[in-house]
Write an enzyme that holds these catalytic residues in place. Structure first.
Site, mmCIF file in Angstrom:
data_model
loop_
_atom_site.group_PDB
_atom_site.id
_atom_site.type_symbol
_atom_site.label_atom_id
_atom_site.label_comp_id
_atom_site.label_asym_id
_atom_site.label_seq_id
_atom_site.Cartn_x
_atom_site.Cartn_y
_atom_site.Cartn_z
ATOM 1 N N ARG A 281 49.857 25.623 34.077
ATOM 2 C CA ARG A 281 49.504 26.285 35.282
ATOM 3 C C ARG A 281 49.517 27.936 35.130
ATOM 4 O O ARG A 281 49.766 28.533 36.285
ATOM 5 C CB ARG A 281 50.275 26.092 36.454
ATOM 6 C CG ARG A 281 49.703 24.244 36.747
ATOM 7 C CD ARG A 281 50.591 23.917 38.119
ATOM 8 N NE ARG A 281 50.010 22.342 38.300
ATOM 9 C CZ ARG A 281 50.494 21.360 37.604
ATOM 10 N NH1 ARG A 281 51.629 21.474 36.907
ATOM 11 N NH2 ARG A 281 49.968 20.081 37.968
ATOM 12 N N LYS B 77 38.915 38.887 33.579
ATOM 13 C CA LYS B 77 37.936 37.752 33.668
ATOM 14 C C LYS B 77 38.084 36.966 32.470
ATOM 15 O O LYS B 77 37.935 37.513 31.294
ATOM 16 C CB LYS B 77 36.552 38.349 33.890
ATOM 17 C CG LYS B 77 36.194 38.543 35.208
ATOM 18 C CD LYS B 77 34.547 38.999 35.186
ATOM 19 C CE LYS B 77 34.202 39.490 36.585
ATOM 20 N NZ LYS B 77 32.402 39.704 36.371
ATOM 21 N N GLU C 293 27.656 48.338 26.102
ATOM 22 C CA GLU C 293 28.534 48.355 27.277
ATOM 23 C C GLU C 293 28.962 49.514 27.639
ATOM 24 O O GLU C 293 29.406 49.965 28.731
ATOM 25 C CB GLU C 293 29.954 47.228 27.209
ATOM 26 C CG GLU C 293 29.568 45.922 26.910
ATOM 27 C CD GLU C 293 29.462 45.206 28.481
ATOM 28 O OE1 GLU C 293 29.175 46.096 29.459
ATOM 29 O OE2 GLU C 293 29.068 43.955 28.680
ATOM 30 N N LYS D 197 36.182 51.199 34.055
ATOM 31 C CA LYS D 197 36.600 49.937 34.545
ATOM 32 C C LYS D 197 37.782 49.701 35.216
ATOM 33 O O LYS D 197 37.799 48.758 36.236
ATOM 34 C CB LYS D 197 36.449 48.838 33.301
ATOM 35 C CG LYS D 197 36.388 47.537 33.772
ATOM 36 C CD LYS D 197 35.971 46.616 32.727
ATOM 37 C CE LYS D 197 35.745 45.161 33.143
ATOM 38 N NZ LYS D 197 35.650 44.106 32.141
ATOM 39 N N GLU E 290 36.094 40.598 42.381
ATOM 40 C CA GLU E 290 34.882 40.918 42.356
ATOM 41 C C GLU E 290 34.220 40.506 43.732
ATOM 42 O O GLU E 290 33.285 39.626 43.727
ATOM 43 C CB GLU E 290 33.950 39.982 41.251
ATOM 44 C CG GLU E 290 32.442 40.637 41.112
ATOM 45 C CD GLU E 290 31.924 40.079 39.756
ATOM 46 O OE1 GLU E 290 30.674 39.619 40.106
ATOM 47 O OE2 GLU E 290 32.442 40.665 38.858
ATOM 48 N N ARG F 292 33.110 45.605 42.190
ATOM 49 C CA ARG F 292 32.999 45.139 40.630
ATOM 50 C C ARG F 292 31.744 44.547 40.264
ATOM 51 O O ARG F 292 31.571 44.692 38.949
ATOM 52 C CB ARG F 292 34.345 44.288 40.490
ATOM 53 C CG ARG F 292 34.511 43.701 38.983
ATOM 54 C CD ARG F 292 35.884 43.136 39.012
ATOM 55 N NE ARG F 292 35.990 42.782 37.449
ATOM 56 C CZ ARG F 292 37.007 42.213 36.983
ATOM 57 N NH1 ARG F 292 38.098 42.110 37.760
ATOM 58 N NH2 ARG F 292 37.183 41.862 35.631
ATOM 59 N N ASN G 95 28.146 44.478 36.420
ATOM 60 C CA ASN G 95 27.083 43.501 35.953
ATOM 61 C C ASN G 95 25.704 44.208 35.778
ATOM 62 O O ASN G 95 24.711 43.209 35.591
ATOM 63 C CB ASN G 95 27.111 42.050 36.853
ATOM 64 C CG ASN G 95 28.516 41.393 36.547
ATOM 65 O OD1 ASN G 95 28.987 41.131 35.542
ATOM 66 N ND2 ASN G 95 28.916 41.280 37.885
ATOM 67 N N HIS H 50 23.332 42.381 33.507
ATOM 68 C CA HIS H 50 23.811 41.242 32.923
ATOM 69 C C HIS H 50 22.959 39.957 33.272
ATOM 70 O O HIS H 50 23.086 38.959 32.474
ATOM 71 C CB HIS H 50 25.189 41.032 33.393
ATOM 72 C CG HIS H 50 26.158 41.793 32.568
ATOM 73 N ND1 HIS H 50 26.012 43.178 32.473
ATOM 74 C CD2 HIS H 50 26.977 41.635 31.768
ATOM 75 C CE1 HIS H 50 27.152 43.877 31.351
ATOM 76 N NE2 HIS H 50 27.737 42.852 31.165
ATOM 77 N N HIS I 75 21.978 37.704 30.556
ATOM 78 C CA HIS I 75 22.330 36.356 30.267
ATOM 79 C C HIS I 75 21.628 35.318 30.126
ATOM 80 O O HIS I 75 21.474 34.331 29.519
ATOM 81 C CB HIS I 75 23.522 35.952 31.526
ATOM 82 C CG HIS I 75 24.872 36.689 31.507
ATOM 83 N ND1 HIS I 75 25.503 36.771 32.616
ATOM 84 C CD2 HIS I 75 25.356 37.357 30.503
ATOM 85 C CE1 HIS I 75 26.730 37.353 32.182
ATOM 86 N NE2 HIS I 75 26.634 37.610 30.976
ATOM 87 N N HIS J 25 25.889 39.617 22.581
ATOM 88 C CA HIS J 25 25.847 39.912 24.159
ATOM 89 C C HIS J 25 25.270 41.385 24.475
ATOM 90 O O HIS J 25 24.468 41.454 25.243
ATOM 91 C CB HIS J 25 27.302 39.844 24.671
ATOM 92 C CG HIS J 25 27.526 40.439 26.071
ATOM 93 N ND1 HIS J 25 26.895 39.569 27.215
ATOM 94 C CD2 HIS J 25 28.217 41.316 26.557
ATOM 95 C CE1 HIS J 25 27.359 40.335 28.269
ATOM 96 N NE2 HIS J 25 28.055 41.052 27.900
#
Length: 360
Positions: free
Chosen positions: A119, A141, A183, A225, A235, A239, A243, A246, A250, A263
Site C-alpha cells: 500500500r 504520474k 517533450e 512542469k 490533473e 495540468r 498533454n 498527447h 497516444h 513516445h
C-alpha cells in the site's frame, strides 16, 4: 548543479540537474530506509547499476536489483509483477525504497510498484533519458499500458527526489535524444514563446548533445512542469495542458504497437495535428504551423505518420484518458506559447487535421 523544488503544499521534493552528480551525498537525505530495490532494464543496468549499488552500500543500505526487459512493449501488468516478485523474494517490507534507474517506462512501472507494494513505499526517480528527465520523472504520474490505451492503469506517486545527471545522456542513441526533445519543445509551445525562440537558436547544439545546453533545456522544462504540478497535482485542471499533442500521439502509439514509434515521435506529430486544428479554427496562422513543423524537423523528429484508417484513429482517441463524460478534450493553441483545454471544436476539422498529417 542546479536545483528545483516541486512544491506540493506541505510536501516538497528536489530535482537535481547537473553532470557527474555525487550520488551518495545527494541521495542520502532522501533515503530513510535500509532496503533499496533498484529497478532498471537490460540496457541501463550494465551502464549505471553498479555505480548506484556502490553508492548505496557506502550509505549502509541493503540493495537488490530487478532488471526488466527494455522497451515500451514491456510496460505491462506481467512485467510489473516481476517487480513485486523481486520485492517479495528479497524479503523487502513496507520500510523500503524503490529506486527507478532508467527511462520513462522504468520510472512509470517502478513508481506504480512503489505506490502499490504494501500500500505504498518510498520512491526515487533516476531518469536516464532526456524524455524522462523533462517529463515522466517529475509530477508523480505512474502506470502501465493496456492494449486499448496507453497509461490506462496506474496511480499518482510522487518521488522523494529526482536525480537528473546529464552525463547519462551521452549514452543515448540519437533517436532517443530527439524523442526527448519533443517533450522539451512541448513546454515552449504550451507556455513560453521565449523558450521556443531559445530552442530555435540552440537546436543544432541540443541535437548534437551539447551538455551545458541540454542541462539548460532540462532545467527550463522541469521548471515549467514543477510550477504546473504545484498548482494542480492530480490533473483537475491546468495540468492537462501538459498533454498537448498527447491524445493524437497516444492514438498513433496504440495503433502502431507500443515501441514501434517512440513516445516523443508520436507526440511530435500529435502536436502538429493540434497546431493544424488550431489554425483551422482561426486561432494561429499557417506560418505558426509551419514554424512548429520546422522546429520538430530540426530536432530530427517526424512531422507525418504512417497512414492509419481514420475510424481506427478516432477509436483510439475515444479511449484516451483525456476523454471526460464521453467527450474528447483536446489541448489546442490560442497562440504559440499559450495553450488551452477545450472540448468545443468541430469534429470534421479535427478529422482534417489528422488526415493532413498522415502519409498517403
Amino acid at each position: 548543479m542546479q536545483t528545483l523544488y516541486v512544491e506540493l503544499g506541505d510536501r516538497r521534493y528536489p530535482i537535481y540537474i547537473g553532470s557527474q552528480l555525487d550520488i551518495a551525498t545527494l541521495l542520502s537525505p532522501y533515503l530513510p530506509n535500509k532496503q533499496v530495490m533498484i529497478v532498471t532494464n537490460e540496457t541501463v543496468a550494465p551502464l549505471y547499476a553498479k555505480a548506484y549499488q556502490q553508492a548505496l552500500h557506502q550509505l549502509g543500505k541493503t540493495t537488490a536489483t530487478c532488471i526488466l526487459p527494455d522497451g515500451e512493449r514491456y510496460k505491462t501488468i506481467e512485467c510489473l509483477n516481476l517487480i513485486f516478485d523481486a520485492l517479495l523474494k528479497e524479503g523487502f517490507n513496507r520500510d523500503c525504497t524503490v529506486l527507478a534507474l532508467g527511462g520513462g517506462v522504468i520510472g512509470d512501472m517502478a513508481g506504480f510498484a512503489a505506490a502499490s507494494f504494501q500500500r505504498g513505499v518510498d520512491f526515487i526517480q533516476v531518469p536516464t533519458t532526456l524524455l524522462s528527465q523533462v517529463d515522466s520523472s517529475v509530477g508523480g504520474k505512474t502506470g502501465i499500458n493496456h492494449p486499448l490505451g496507453k497509461n490506462m492503469i496506474g496511480a499518482f506517486k510522487q518521488p522523494n527526489i529526482v536525480f537528473a545527471d546529464m552525463l547519462q545522456l551521452k549514452t543515448l542513441p540519437p533517436r532517443e535524444l530527439s524523442a526527448g526533445l519533443a517533450e522539451v519543445i512541448k513546454y515552449a509551445l504550451l507556455g513560453d514563446l521565449d523558450f521556443l525562440a531559445w530552442l530555435e537558436l540552440n537546436m543544432d547544439d541540443l541535437v548534437s548533445g551539447h551538455e551545458t545546453k541540454l542541462a539548460e533545456a532540462v532545467y527550463r522544462s522541469c521548471a515549467h512542469k514543477a510550477r504546473i504540478v504545484a498548482n494542480d497535482e492530480k490533473e483537475h485542471g491546468e495540468r492537462a495542458l501538459l498533454n498537448l499533442g498527447h491524445t493524437f500521439g497516444h492514438a498513433i502509439e496504440s495503433y502502431l504497437g507500443y515501441g514501434t514509434w517512440l513516445h516523443g515521435e508520436a507526440i511530435a506529430v500529435g502536436m502538429i495535428m493540434a497546431a493544424d486544428l488550431s489554425c483551422q479554427m482561426g486561432l494561429i496562422s499557417t506560418e505558426d504551423v509551419n514554424r512548429t513543423k520546422r522546429i520538430f524537423q530540426r530536432a530530427h523528429l517526424p512531422i507525418q505518420c504512417p497512414n492509419i484508417p481514420l475510424d481506427e484513429f478516432l477509436s483510439y482517441m475515444a479511449h484516451d484518458k483525456k476523454v471526460l463524460n464521453g467527450s474528447i478534450r483536446l489541448i489546442l493553441l490560442k497562440r504559440l506559447g499559450q495553450a488551452f483545454i477545450t472540448n468545443d471544436f468541430d469534429v470534421e476539422l479535427m478529422k482534417r487535421a489528422i488526415l493532413n498529417q498522415l502519409e498517403q
